[in-house]
Scaffold this motif. Structure first.
Motif, PDB file in Angstrom:
ATOM      1  N   GLU A  41     -12.827   2.545  -2.698  1.00 55.29           N
ATOM      2  CA  GLU A  41     -13.710   2.930  -1.398  1.00 55.29           C
ATOM      3  C   GLU A  41     -14.477   1.932  -1.076  1.00 55.29           C
ATOM      4  OE1 GLU A  41     -13.097   4.750  -4.234  1.00 55.29           O
ATOM      5  OE2 GLU A  41     -12.051   6.410  -2.996  1.00 55.29           O
ATOM      6  N   GLN A  42     -15.000   1.072  -1.699  1.00 55.26           N
ATOM      7  CA  GLN A  42     -15.901   0.013  -1.372  1.00 55.26           C
ATOM      8  C   GLN A  42     -15.142  -1.230  -0.767  1.00 55.26           C
ATOM      9  OE1 GLN A  42     -19.071   0.397  -0.886  1.00 55.26           O
ATOM     10  NE2 GLN A  42     -18.774   2.528  -1.563  1.00 55.26           N
ATOM     11  N   PHE A  43     -13.985  -1.319  -0.981  1.00 57.26           N
ATOM     12  CA  PHE A  43     -13.056  -2.494  -0.466  1.00 57.26           C
ATOM     13  C   PHE A  43     -12.730  -2.134   0.974  1.00 57.26           C
ATOM     14  CE2 PHE A  43      -8.527  -3.303   0.800  1.00 57.26           C
ATOM     15  CZ  PHE A  43      -8.569  -4.677   0.334  1.00 57.26           C
ATOM     16  N   THR A  44     -12.914  -3.261   1.679  1.00 56.68           N
ATOM     17  CA  THR A  44     -12.431  -3.191   3.356  1.00 56.68           C
ATOM     18  C   THR A  44     -11.565  -4.553   3.556  1.00 56.68           C
ATOM     19  OG1 THR A  44     -14.461  -4.224   3.898  1.00 56.68           O
ATOM     20  CG2 THR A  44     -14.688  -1.877   3.823  1.00 56.68           C
ATOM     21  N   PHE A  45     -10.925  -4.417   4.651  1.00 58.77           N
ATOM     22  CA  PHE A  45     -10.265  -5.487   5.077  1.00 58.77           C
ATOM     23  C   PHE A  45     -11.307  -6.771   5.757  1.00 58.77           C
ATOM     24  CE2 PHE A  45      -5.982  -3.495   6.436  1.00 58.77           C
ATOM     25  CZ  PHE A  45      -5.510  -3.252   4.972  1.00 58.77           C
ATOM     26  N   LYS A  46     -12.322  -6.123   6.169  1.00 55.33           N
ATOM     27  CA  LYS A  46     -13.325  -7.252   6.453  1.00 55.33           C
ATOM     28  C   LYS A  46     -13.754  -8.073   5.190  1.00 55.33           C
ATOM     29  CE  LYS A  46     -17.842  -7.760   8.773  1.00 55.33           C
ATOM     30  NZ  LYS A  46     -19.012  -6.885   9.346  1.00 55.33           N
ATOM     31  N   LYS A  47     -13.933  -7.414   4.180  1.00 58.24           N
ATOM     32  CA  LYS A  47     -14.393  -7.987   3.016  1.00 58.24           C
ATOM     33  C   LYS A  47     -13.183  -8.993   2.489  1.00 58.24           C
ATOM     34  CE  LYS A  47     -17.717  -4.350   1.697  1.00 58.24           C
ATOM     35  NZ  LYS A  47     -17.800  -3.401   0.454  1.00 58.24           N
ATOM     36  N   LEU A  48     -12.032  -8.500   2.462  1.00 55.06           N
ATOM     37  CA  LEU A  48     -10.944  -9.103   2.150  1.00 55.06           C
ATOM     38  C   LEU A  48     -10.601 -10.423   3.082  1.00 55.06           C
ATOM     39  CD1 LEU A  48      -8.265  -9.588   0.444  1.00 55.06           C
ATOM     40  CD2 LEU A  48      -7.065  -8.178   2.227  1.00 55.06           C
ATOM     41  N   ALA A  49     -10.741 -10.435   4.263  1.00 57.33           N
ATOM     42  CA  ALA A  49     -10.615 -11.551   5.252  1.00 57.33           C
ATOM     43  C   ALA A  49     -11.529 -12.508   4.922  1.00 57.33           C
ATOM     44  CB  ALA A  49     -11.047 -11.029   6.560  1.00 57.33           C
ATOM     45  N   ALA A  50     -12.901 -12.250   4.580  1.00 57.64           N
ATOM     46  CA  ALA A  50     -13.798 -13.113   3.988  1.00 57.64           C
ATOM     47  C   ALA A  50     -13.486 -13.927   2.948  1.00 57.64           C
ATOM     48  CB  ALA A  50     -15.231 -12.428   4.010  1.00 57.64           C
ATOM     49  N   GLU A  51     -12.863 -12.952   1.925  1.00 61.29           N
ATOM     50  CA  GLU A  51     -12.394 -13.806   0.496  1.00 61.29           C
ATOM     51  C   GLU A  51     -11.136 -14.730   0.916  1.00 61.29           C
ATOM     52  OE1 GLU A  51     -13.451 -13.586  -2.586  1.00 61.29           O
ATOM     53  OE2 GLU A  51     -15.161 -12.428  -1.861  1.00 61.29           O
ATOM     54  N   ILE A  52     -10.440 -14.426   1.741  1.00 58.79           N
ATOM     55  CA  ILE A  52      -9.147 -15.256   2.057  1.00 58.79           C
ATOM     56  C   ILE A  52      -9.400 -16.300   3.191  1.00 58.79           C
ATOM     57  CG2 ILE A  52      -7.624 -13.540   1.164  1.00 58.79           C
ATOM     58  CD1 ILE A  52      -6.808 -13.018   3.888  1.00 58.79           C
ATOM     59  N   GLY A  53     -10.648 -16.522   3.533  1.00 60.98           N
ATOM     60  CA  GLY A  53     -11.057 -17.239   4.835  1.00 60.98           C
ATOM     61  C   GLY A  53     -10.222 -17.129   6.101  1.00 60.98           C
ATOM     62  N   SER A  54      -9.957 -15.755   6.293  1.00 61.77           N
ATOM     63  CA  SER A  54      -9.108 -15.615   7.496  1.00 61.77           C
ATOM     64  C   SER A  54      -9.977 -14.375   8.139  1.00 61.77           C
ATOM     65  CB  SER A  54      -7.765 -15.262   6.961  1.00 61.77           C
ATOM     66  OG  SER A  54      -6.818 -14.863   8.350  1.00 61.77           O
ATOM     67  N   THR A  55      -9.022 -13.772   9.024  1.00 62.64           N
ATOM     68  CA  THR A  55      -9.633 -12.588   9.924  1.00 62.64           C
ATOM     69  C   THR A  55      -9.182 -11.352   9.831  1.00 62.64           C
ATOM     70  OG1 THR A  55      -7.762 -13.047  11.649  1.00 62.64           O
ATOM     71  CG2 THR A  55     -10.104 -14.276  11.869  1.00 62.64           C
ATOM     72  N   GLU A  56      -9.840 -10.278   9.906  1.00 60.18           N
ATOM     73  CA  GLU A  56      -9.333  -9.055   9.910  1.00 60.18           C
ATOM     74  C   GLU A  56      -8.015  -8.700  10.330  1.00 60.18           C
ATOM     75  OE1 GLU A  56     -12.113  -5.241   9.967  1.00 60.18           O
ATOM     76  OE2 GLU A  56     -13.433  -6.807  10.489  1.00 60.18           O
ATOM     77  N   ALA A  57      -7.969  -9.310  11.708  1.00 61.18           N
ATOM     78  CA  ALA A  57      -6.518  -9.210  12.705  1.00 61.18           C
ATOM     79  C   ALA A  57      -5.512  -9.731  11.825  1.00 61.18           C
ATOM     80  CB  ALA A  57      -6.862  -9.957  13.937  1.00 61.18           C
ATOM     81  N   SER A  58      -5.723 -10.849  11.118  1.00 65.47           N
ATOM     82  CA  SER A  58      -4.503 -11.314  10.357  1.00 65.47           C
ATOM     83  C   SER A  58      -4.199 -10.232   9.225  1.00 65.47           C
ATOM     84  CB  SER A  58      -4.863 -12.838   9.631  1.00 65.47           C
ATOM     85  OG  SER A  58      -5.978 -12.528   8.717  1.00 65.47           O
ATOM     86  N   VAL A  59      -5.071  -9.722   8.479  1.00 62.52           N
ATOM     87  CA  VAL A  59      -4.621  -8.679   7.375  1.00 62.52           C
ATOM     88  C   VAL A  59      -4.045  -7.592   8.078  1.00 62.52           C
ATOM     89  CG1 VAL A  59      -5.614  -7.298   5.690  1.00 62.52           C
ATOM     90  CG2 VAL A  59      -6.651  -9.454   6.009  1.00 62.52           C
ATOM     91  N   TYR A  60      -4.469  -7.118   9.220  1.00 63.18           N
ATOM     92  CA  TYR A  60      -3.674  -5.771   9.899  1.00 63.18           C
ATOM     93  C   TYR A  60      -2.300  -6.218  10.568  1.00 63.18           C
ATOM     94  CZ  TYR A  60      -7.860  -2.979  10.056  1.00 63.18           C
ATOM     95  OH  TYR A  60      -9.094  -2.148   9.738  1.00 63.18           O
ATOM     96  N   ARG A  61      -2.217  -7.600  10.484  1.00 62.89           N
ATOM     97  CA  ARG A  61      -0.752  -7.705  11.027  1.00 62.89           C
ATOM     98  C   ARG A  61       0.235  -7.625   9.758  1.00 62.89           C
ATOM     99  NH1 ARG A  61      -3.104 -12.048  14.485  1.00 62.89           N
ATOM    100  NH2 ARG A  61      -3.297 -13.526  12.426  1.00 62.89           N
ATOM    101  N   TYR A  62      -0.398  -7.308   8.525  1.00 63.10           N
ATOM    102  CA  TYR A  62       0.554  -7.055   7.393  1.00 63.10           C
ATOM    103  C   TYR A  62       0.395  -5.549   6.927  1.00 63.10           C
ATOM    104  CZ  TYR A  62       1.372 -12.223   6.504  1.00 63.10           C
ATOM    105  OH  TYR A  62       1.644 -13.306   6.710  1.00 63.10           O
ATOM    106  N   PHE A  63      -0.690  -5.053   7.285  1.00 59.71           N
ATOM    107  CA  PHE A  63      -0.917  -3.770   6.690  1.00 59.71           C
ATOM    108  C   PHE A  63      -1.632  -3.034   7.685  1.00 59.71           C
ATOM    109  CE2 PHE A  63      -0.202  -5.955   2.711  1.00 59.71           C
ATOM    110  CZ  PHE A  63       0.623  -5.075   2.134  1.00 59.71           C
ATOM    111  N   GLU A  64      -1.278  -1.766   7.958  1.00 58.16           N
ATOM    112  CA  GLU A  64      -1.916  -0.865   9.102  1.00 58.16           C
ATOM    113  C   GLU A  64      -3.203  -0.462   8.594  1.00 58.16           C
ATOM    114  OE1 GLU A  64      -1.052   3.349  11.263  1.00 58.16           O
ATOM    115  OE2 GLU A  64       0.655   2.647   9.858  1.00 58.16           O
ATOM    116  N   ASN A  65      -3.428  -0.199   7.237  1.00 56.43           N
ATOM    117  CA  ASN A  65      -4.806   0.284   6.785  1.00 56.43           C
ATOM    118  C   ASN A  65      -4.867  -0.012   5.161  1.00 56.43           C
ATOM    119  OD1 ASN A  65      -3.496   2.587   5.623  1.00 56.43           O
ATOM    120  ND2 ASN A  65      -3.381   3.567   7.725  1.00 56.43           N
ATOM    121  N   LYS A  66      -5.900   0.417   4.782  1.00 57.17           N
ATOM    122  CA  LYS A  66      -5.958  -0.181   3.243  1.00 57.17           C
ATOM    123  C   LYS A  66      -5.109   0.981   2.336  1.00 57.17           C
ATOM    124  CE  LYS A  66     -10.365   2.171   1.972  1.00 57.17           C
ATOM    125  NZ  LYS A  66     -11.794   1.977   1.450  1.00 57.17           N
TER     126      LYS A  66
END
Length: 230
Positions: A41-66
């Motif tokens: 529930e608390q996990f977001t692509f924004k938090k994931l992007a910060a962990e991997i040193g990238s952008t939310e947009a880069s995560v969304y290129r791999y997965f439509e949603n969490k």
């Protein structure tokens, strides 16, 4: 020398195959750690992007949603368990021995596999226990089923159910037994660690061995109540 293995899924819960790039593998690796730490529930692509040193947009290129990411992680886990069951049992001809070995593999699915260096299966196992029901307890379950999102789980169930049928072709509920058994394997190990009054499995060191014994008792007693159990 430990050889690596690659687990391929049969469906497209992803937009781009994460195993195909370094960033994709990093997304998978860090999402497992973050979901385990925060909860889904608390996990977001924004938090994931910060962990991997990238952008939310880069995560969304791999997965439509969490949710689709969780589908991928859970499916990958079941495909990995199925791979191990197949690998460990393919040279065993006796169906009873085959099923016993398969149950040992299922009980040991909370151990990290060095052949998949970017994925920590021990952590992923905790996620599957805590979050996997969110993959199919949704309003979209029938559509997702048509898309093949549960294929890996069903394939493992059918593999084990076939072993049950080879032992006792007259047993009426092989798939129901195995799907119940897979849930029990997870929950009993979880209870042993966190809610010990709900199980006779005790301690982290002995729980896996005891889980294997319990699963064998459960399945063989159901298949043939008169069968001698080891």
């Amino acid at each position: 020398m430990t050889h690596s293995i690659t687990i391929n899924l049969s469906h497209k819960s992803y937009l781009r195959e994460p195993e195909s790039t370094e960033l994709g593998r990093k997304i998978i690796s860090e999402s497992i750690k973050l979901i385990d730490t925060l909860g889904f529930e608390q996990f977001t692509f924004k938090k994931l992007a910060a962990e991997i040193g990238s952008t939310e947009a880069s995560v969304y290129r791999y997965f439509e949603n969490k949710h689709k990411l969780l589908v991928y992680l859970v499916s990958w886990y079941w495909a990995w368990v199925d791979f191990n069951v197949s690998y460990e049992t393919h040279n065993i001809s006796d169906p009873r021995e085959q099923l016993s070995k398969a149950l040992d593999v299922v009980a040991a699915a909370n151990i990290n596999d060095p052949r998949t260096p970017h994925i920590d299966e021990k952590v992923l196992n905790r996620i599957v226990i805590a979050e996997a029901s969110k993959v199919y307890l949704t309003k979209e379950v029938d559509h997702d089923n048509q898309e093949g999102f549960f294929y890996e789980y069903k394939q493992l169930c059918h593999r084990l159910a076939k072993m049950v049928q080879e032992i006792n072709p007259e047993y009426a509920y092989p798939n129901a037994l195995i799907s119940t058994l897979l849930e029990a394997a997870h929950h009993q190990l979880y209870f042993a660690e966190h809610l010990p009054s709900l199980t006779e499995l005790k301690g982290k060191q002995l729980a896996q061995t005891e889980a294997s014994k319990f699963l064998r008792h459960l399945v063989f007693a159901a298949i043939n109540p008169t069968m001698q159990l080891n």
